[in-house]
Design a protein around this motif. Sequence first.
Motif, PDB file in Angstrom:
ATOM      1  N   ARG A 370       0.867  -1.065  -0.106  1.00  0.00           N
ATOM      2  CA  ARG A 370       0.027   0.014  -0.067  1.00  0.00           C
ATOM      3  C   ARG A 370       1.081   1.270  -0.121  1.00  0.00           C
ATOM      4  NH1 ARG A 370      -2.793   3.333   4.032  1.00  0.00           N
ATOM      5  NH2 ARG A 370      -1.775   2.043   5.604  1.00  0.00           N
ATOM      6  N   ALA A 371       1.951   1.374   0.917  1.00  0.00           N
ATOM      7  CA  ALA A 371       2.947   2.206   1.008  1.00  0.00           C
ATOM      8  C   ALA A 371       3.740   2.480  -0.385  1.00  0.00           C
ATOM      9  CB  ALA A 371       3.826   2.182   2.112  1.00  0.00           C
ATOM     10  N   ARG A 372       3.922   1.313  -1.031  1.00  0.00           N
ATOM     11  CA  ARG A 372       4.916   1.526  -2.122  1.00  0.00           C
ATOM     12  C   ARG A 372       4.029   2.004  -3.305  1.00  0.00           C
ATOM     13  NH1 ARG A 372      10.367   0.658  -1.442  1.00  0.00           N
ATOM     14  NH2 ARG A 372      10.708   0.191  -3.554  1.00  0.00           N
ATOM     15  N   LEU A 373       2.662   1.670  -3.325  1.00  0.00           N
ATOM     16  CA  LEU A 373       1.807   2.226  -4.476  1.00  0.00           C
ATOM     17  C   LEU A 373       1.852   3.887  -4.298  1.00  0.00           C
ATOM     18  CD1 LEU A 373      -1.087  -0.319  -4.621  1.00  0.00           C
ATOM     19  CD2 LEU A 373       1.047  -0.118  -6.322  1.00  0.00           C
ATOM     20  N   VAL A 374       1.921   4.347  -2.938  1.00  0.00           N
ATOM     21  CA  VAL A 374       1.842   5.804  -2.866  1.00  0.00           C
ATOM     22  C   VAL A 374       3.117   6.390  -3.310  1.00  0.00           C
ATOM     23  CG1 VAL A 374       1.360   7.540  -1.111  1.00  0.00           C
ATOM     24  CG2 VAL A 374      -0.055   5.829  -0.943  1.00  0.00           C
ATOM     25  N   PHE A 375       4.089   5.664  -2.795  1.00  0.00           N
ATOM     26  CA  PHE A 375       5.269   6.438  -3.184  1.00  0.00           C
ATOM     27  C   PHE A 375       5.449   6.392  -4.629  1.00  0.00           C
ATOM     28  CE2 PHE A 375       6.904   4.401   1.038  1.00  0.00           C
ATOM     29  CZ  PHE A 375       6.308   5.305   1.644  1.00  0.00           C
ATOM     30  N   GLU A 376       5.286   5.533  -5.601  1.00  0.00           N
ATOM     31  CA  GLU A 376       5.349   5.183  -6.865  1.00  0.00           C
ATOM     32  C   GLU A 376       4.415   6.088  -7.914  1.00  0.00           C
ATOM     33  OE1 GLU A 376       5.091   1.092  -7.409  1.00  0.00           O
ATOM     34  OE2 GLU A 376       3.223   1.349  -8.278  1.00  0.00           O
ATOM     35  N   SER A 377       3.650   6.754  -7.076  1.00  0.00           N
ATOM     36  CA  SER A 377       2.663   7.495  -7.788  1.00  0.00           C
ATOM     37  C   SER A 377       3.076   9.291  -7.606  1.00  0.00           C
ATOM     38  CB  SER A 377       1.529   7.365  -7.314  1.00  0.00           C
ATOM     39  OG  SER A 377       0.875   6.083  -7.608  1.00  0.00           O
ATOM     40  N   ASP A 378       4.225   9.477  -7.055  1.00  0.00           N
ATOM     41  CA  ASP A 378       4.659  10.893  -6.663  1.00  0.00           C
ATOM     42  C   ASP A 378       4.835  11.709  -7.816  1.00  0.00           C
ATOM     43  OD1 ASP A 378       6.770   9.618  -7.216  1.00  0.00           O
ATOM     44  OD2 ASP A 378       7.850  10.367  -5.350  1.00  0.00           O
ATOM     45  N   SER A 379       4.814  11.327  -9.132  1.00  0.00           N
ATOM     46  CA  SER A 379       5.177  12.206 -10.085  1.00  0.00           C
ATOM     47  C   SER A 379       4.242  11.981 -11.326  1.00  0.00           C
ATOM     48  CB  SER A 379       6.666  11.948 -10.600  1.00  0.00           C
ATOM     49  OG  SER A 379       6.696  10.746 -11.290  1.00  0.00           O
ATOM     50  N   VAL A 380       4.082  12.895 -12.236  1.00  0.00           N
ATOM     51  CA  VAL A 380       3.295  13.010 -13.256  1.00  0.00           C
ATOM     52  C   VAL A 380       3.614  11.759 -14.334  1.00  0.00           C
ATOM     53  CG1 VAL A 380       2.337  15.193 -12.977  1.00  0.00           C
ATOM     54  CG2 VAL A 380       4.353  14.854 -14.387  1.00  0.00           C
ATOM     55  N   SER A 381       5.057  11.866 -14.611  1.00  0.00           N
ATOM     56  CA  SER A 381       5.562  10.751 -15.276  1.00  0.00           C
ATOM     57  C   SER A 381       5.249   9.360 -14.674  1.00  0.00           C
ATOM     58  CB  SER A 381       6.902  10.840 -15.182  1.00  0.00           C
ATOM     59  OG  SER A 381       7.764  10.920 -14.371  1.00  0.00           O
TER      60      SER A 381
ATOM     61  N   GLU B  26       6.295  22.026   2.993  1.00  0.00           N
ATOM     62  CA  GLU B  26       5.091  21.156   2.841  1.00  0.00           C
ATOM     63  C   GLU B  26       4.912  20.743   1.276  1.00  0.00           C
ATOM     64  OE1 GLU B  26       1.679  23.134   4.407  1.00  0.00           O
ATOM     65  OE2 GLU B  26       2.850  24.063   6.152  1.00  0.00           O
ATOM     66  N   SER B  27       4.403  19.561   0.912  1.00  0.00           N
ATOM     67  CA  SER B  27       4.115  19.394  -0.599  1.00  0.00           C
ATOM     68  C   SER B  27       3.071  18.174  -0.274  1.00  0.00           C
ATOM     69  CB  SER B  27       5.183  18.672  -0.800  1.00  0.00           C
ATOM     70  OG  SER B  27       4.892  18.121  -2.323  1.00  0.00           O
ATOM     71  N   HIS B  28       1.791  18.630  -0.998  1.00  0.00           N
ATOM     72  CA  HIS B  28       0.811  17.866  -0.939  1.00  0.00           C
ATOM     73  C   HIS B  28       0.311  16.917  -2.091  1.00  0.00           C
ATOM     74  CE1 HIS B  28       0.238  20.224   2.791  1.00  0.00           C
ATOM     75  NE2 HIS B  28       0.371  21.223   2.100  1.00  0.00           N
ATOM     76  N   ALA B  29       1.418  16.524  -2.868  1.00  0.00           N
ATOM     77  CA  ALA B  29       1.080  15.642  -3.952  1.00  0.00           C
ATOM     78  C   ALA B  29       0.625  14.447  -3.819  1.00  0.00           C
ATOM     79  CB  ALA B  29       2.460  15.702  -4.824  1.00  0.00           C
ATOM     80  N   THR B  30       1.159  13.922  -2.629  1.00  0.00           N
ATOM     81  CA  THR B  30       0.902  12.459  -2.264  1.00  0.00           C
ATOM     82  C   THR B  30       0.838  12.316  -0.596  1.00  0.00           C
ATOM     83  OG1 THR B  30       3.176  11.842  -2.162  1.00  0.00           O
ATOM     84  CG2 THR B  30       1.897  11.227  -4.246  1.00  0.00           C
ATOM     85  N   PRO B  31       0.176  11.540   0.064  1.00  0.00           N
ATOM     86  CA  PRO B  31      -0.027  11.447   1.541  1.00  0.00           C
ATOM     87  C   PRO B  31       1.018  10.787   1.980  1.00  0.00           C
ATOM     88  CG  PRO B  31      -1.337   9.868   0.473  1.00  0.00           C
ATOM     89  CD  PRO B  31      -1.106  10.623  -0.819  1.00  0.00           C
ATOM     90  N   ALA B  32       2.314  11.429   1.721  1.00  0.00           N
ATOM     91  CA  ALA B  32       3.456  10.752   2.151  1.00  0.00           C
ATOM     92  C   ALA B  32       4.462  11.960   2.425  1.00  0.00           C
ATOM     93  CB  ALA B  32       4.288  10.092   1.145  1.00  0.00           C
ATOM     94  N   VAL B  33       5.211  11.224   3.374  1.00  0.00           N
ATOM     95  CA  VAL B  33       6.595  12.290   4.039  1.00  0.00           C
ATOM     96  C   VAL B  33       7.745  11.800   3.488  1.00  0.00           C
ATOM     97  CG1 VAL B  33       7.507  13.675   5.917  1.00  0.00           C
ATOM     98  CG2 VAL B  33       4.981  13.254   5.774  1.00  0.00           C
ATOM     99  N   GLU B 363       9.710  18.261  -8.343  1.00  0.00           N
ATOM    100  CA  GLU B 363       8.550  17.602  -8.283  1.00  0.00           C
ATOM    101  C   GLU B 363       8.142  16.689  -7.178  1.00  0.00           C
ATOM    102  OE1 GLU B 363       7.552  15.149 -11.688  1.00  0.00           O
ATOM    103  OE2 GLU B 363       5.387  14.977 -11.176  1.00  0.00           O
ATOM    104  N   THR B 364       9.130  15.778  -6.662  1.00  0.00           N
ATOM    105  CA  THR B 364       9.030  14.813  -6.042  1.00  0.00           C
ATOM    106  C   THR B 364       9.374  15.197  -4.414  1.00  0.00           C
ATOM    107  OG1 THR B 364      10.705  13.675  -6.287  1.00  0.00           O
ATOM    108  CG2 THR B 364       9.006  13.009  -7.493  1.00  0.00           C
ATOM    109  N   ASN B 365       9.092  14.576  -3.417  1.00  0.00           N
ATOM    110  CA  ASN B 365       9.385  14.891  -1.943  1.00  0.00           C
ATOM    111  C   ASN B 365      10.824  14.628  -1.888  1.00  0.00           C
ATOM    112  OD1 ASN B 365       6.793  15.596  -1.151  1.00  0.00           O
ATOM    113  ND2 ASN B 365       6.580  13.525  -0.190  1.00  0.00           N
ATOM    114  N   ILE B 366      11.453  13.403  -2.438  1.00  0.00           N
ATOM    115  CA  ILE B 366      12.766  13.337  -2.513  1.00  0.00           C
ATOM    116  C   ILE B 366      13.599  14.196  -3.495  1.00  0.00           C
ATOM    117  CG2 ILE B 366      12.771  11.425  -4.295  1.00  0.00           C
ATOM    118  CD1 ILE B 366      14.939  11.246  -1.173  1.00  0.00           C
TER     119      ILE B 366
END
Lengths: 458, 426
Positions: A370-381, B26-33, B363-366
């Motif tokens: 579940r966490a990986r699916l969130v992390f891998e959707s963090d960019s438009v590409s 703060e960056s609200h693109a995904t519910p992650a930190v 773009e990304t948090n990292i």
Amino acid sequence: MASRRSSPTEASPVHEALLDNGLRVLVQQVRTVPLASVWCWYRVGSKDEAPGSTGVSHWVEHMNFKGTTGIPRDKIKGIIEKYGGYWNGYTWIDQTAYTETATRDALDQMLFIESERMTSCLYDPADCESERTVIVSELQGGENDPEQLLDREVTATAFRAHPYRHPTIGWLPDLERLSRSDLYAHYRKYYVPNNATLVVVGDVDVSDTLGRVAHHFAAAQPGETGSRLRTQEPAQLGERRVTVSREGTTAYLKVAFHAPAIGAPGFFALLVLDAVLTGAKGLNLWASFRTPPPQRSARLYRALVDTGLASAVSGALMPTEEPFLYILSATATDGTRLASLEEAMLVEIERVRSRGIEPGELEKAINQLRARLVFESDSVSGIAHQLGHFATIADWQLYHSLHERIARVTIDQVGAAALWLTPAARTIGWFEPHAPGAGVDGVTQHSAATDPTSPISG
Amino acid sequence: MKTRASAGLAPVRRTLRTGAVVIAKESHATPAVTIHASFAAGSVFDPSDQEGLAYFVSRTVDRGSVNRTADALADELERRGVSLSVSCGRHTTSAVCSCLVEDFEAVLALVADVVMQPLFSGAEIATRRGEIVTLIRQDQDSPAAMATQGLSAAMFGSSHPYGRRLRGTVENVEGTQRPAMLAFHRARYCPSTMSLVIVGDIEASHAIDTACVLFEDWQQEPAAPPSLPIVAPPNGRRASIIPMPDKAQADIAYGLMAIARSDPSYYAHWLMNNILGQYALGGRLGDSIRESQGMAYYVFSSLDASIIPGPLVIRAGVAGRNVARALASIDAELSKLAGEGPTDLEVTESKQYLIGSMPINLETNIGIATFLQTVEFFGLGLDYDTRLPGLLKAVTRDEVHQAAVRTLDTSRATVVVAGPYTGSLS
């Protein structure tokens, strides 16, 4: 446009359109950054290549960066970079994909490039020859890495009939033989709108984007991609082994099992099982494998790395259109015998095959995925890649059901998935290093149902 | 003390009374930190007789604390889907992870526990020792690793902090014991050597307050930093071959001594390097060696401007029979850029690319966290992302040309080739 449908998602809906020429278009507005990502996917990969033509899909991909009738060769350099963007492409067993990601004002330029790539690439004979040696260099760079070499041999050994057996980059003799006409014929056959999916994700207006897509692509003529190479890999009747012996310093082990395709029952249960064995990776070939999986509490990590037998362990279950492989890999620590490492890995595989997993392991694996699916959707590409990839190998709607499918996996289903890891259907690969001048380089294959810890080595 | 930039990324930065720096965005693109803790604890801090110690410590520091065993720590992180990566570079060691927003407080507490109170148990040290020895053996089998390590040693000397091997030698690793690791941790993992960056779907003030509570009582003073002598460019050209006859192709590492990050010509050098070996598919080098001559799948240059002058390095992978031709092409491209300078169009396009690519890089948090760590490390200022376009735009074509003249002197190049090459090098 022939039809439209929409799918609501947590973020914004994906709009789907089908042009009259068969081009499938997916557009999603994501306004977190002023960027747009365009991907054009073709349903052609190395599984569509006949013997003698291996590597042609990948070579064609390279050629499709070398000018079109509307973009002369000397205008290619910087065509996207001047917008602060990047462009790239990749080829694998099921797909060939091209991408541009840049600021949103480059959208029209990105669509223009992809429309030109679909219909009007040049294939200058001199460029074809020049690229032959570039690709041979790419192949030889990969051969410098013993683990890549072993992966190639294990895959080729695991499949007898299915074209998934040959490497995407191709076999060297084929790369030396293929001609400009082979490349161009492959390009013209498969680069037609009815064999493609165009994806746009980013800070774009949906109806404006669909209008631009129609403007650039409506004139592309559909074509017949003809009958595909289609065969089903027959059931494997016994363990297979391959040993690569070359100069080197480090020993590597791979154990490959046949695995279900993305759309088949059992895929997501096996994905959960992989998370239990080696930590969750996610499902994005473009993004997921750039960060290490959470694996220090995984079974194989504790059995092989924490015990000092291996310096690294990994598992790879990729989403594919047809049944591919689940490959477990380990790097032997200096001084560890491959037989000892193999024995320890097989003990763990047998344990999970016979006794399944614990409820706590199931919960942890699902949380990780579940966490990986969130992390891998963090960019438009990353989002655009997933929509296009699933559209190419299954159905793009699958992308939005991943959370649910993973959450629904039960402990019994994981137990059933463990039965894929049967000894009779596995292929075991060893890379045995020898010191300079101390041995003979070679690859030895052996089909054996006899003693699994006494392979023949070259 | 708390400061905030007024536009652009506008991160919030607070210096704790212990000297630790915490930066939040703060960056609200995904519910992650993303949590990115960086320490001035890289390989330049290796004692001269303990090459590889910083790396060994980085591989072991997250393997259990005085409060949790390694297994318990792994369980607590991984049941939340978190993978903590500790990576050791030349100047810094960084602990980095991403988590879902609901796990932020718990995960930051685990990261704090790891960096402040590592256990360095004997069993973990022994296991990590075996891993590192294996990694060193893998490097010895990699033409790319051998060429780049050989280049650093040749340019800086094998005893200079920039010339030493990150992972050290097998002998050093086998001889490293727990007291040395504890001492290194005490001396280098300190509040005043830490910058903690937190980026994600969380209020900046809450992120900083959470960090303050966790780190406010941490007391540890760093040892004096080692000296970093500046190495002058060589008087002549040097070349060496590392024979690896069984490999499929050779790796070339070609280095020229360049500049420090603080050099006024940094932005001109950045543009010059982009034109030479990065823009599009490897800049001018890519045009020549890959596109025109079909010799290499990869060829590129990189500028390593750091605390002291570092090298501009050109790398390429080519067949053994093409090594001499590739080196001649590199020499020709360098001489041409130094002789004629770049075109106006090249300078314009590279500026457009470097400025225009900032949204992708951020773009990304990292991506944001890595950028903010660089800003903090070099003291560039919280508004650096808003000033950077102007700094690049201000560079003239002549300044880029002068950077090329200053650095691209092929008669002072250091060349290392590793792989199946048996010819000579000039």
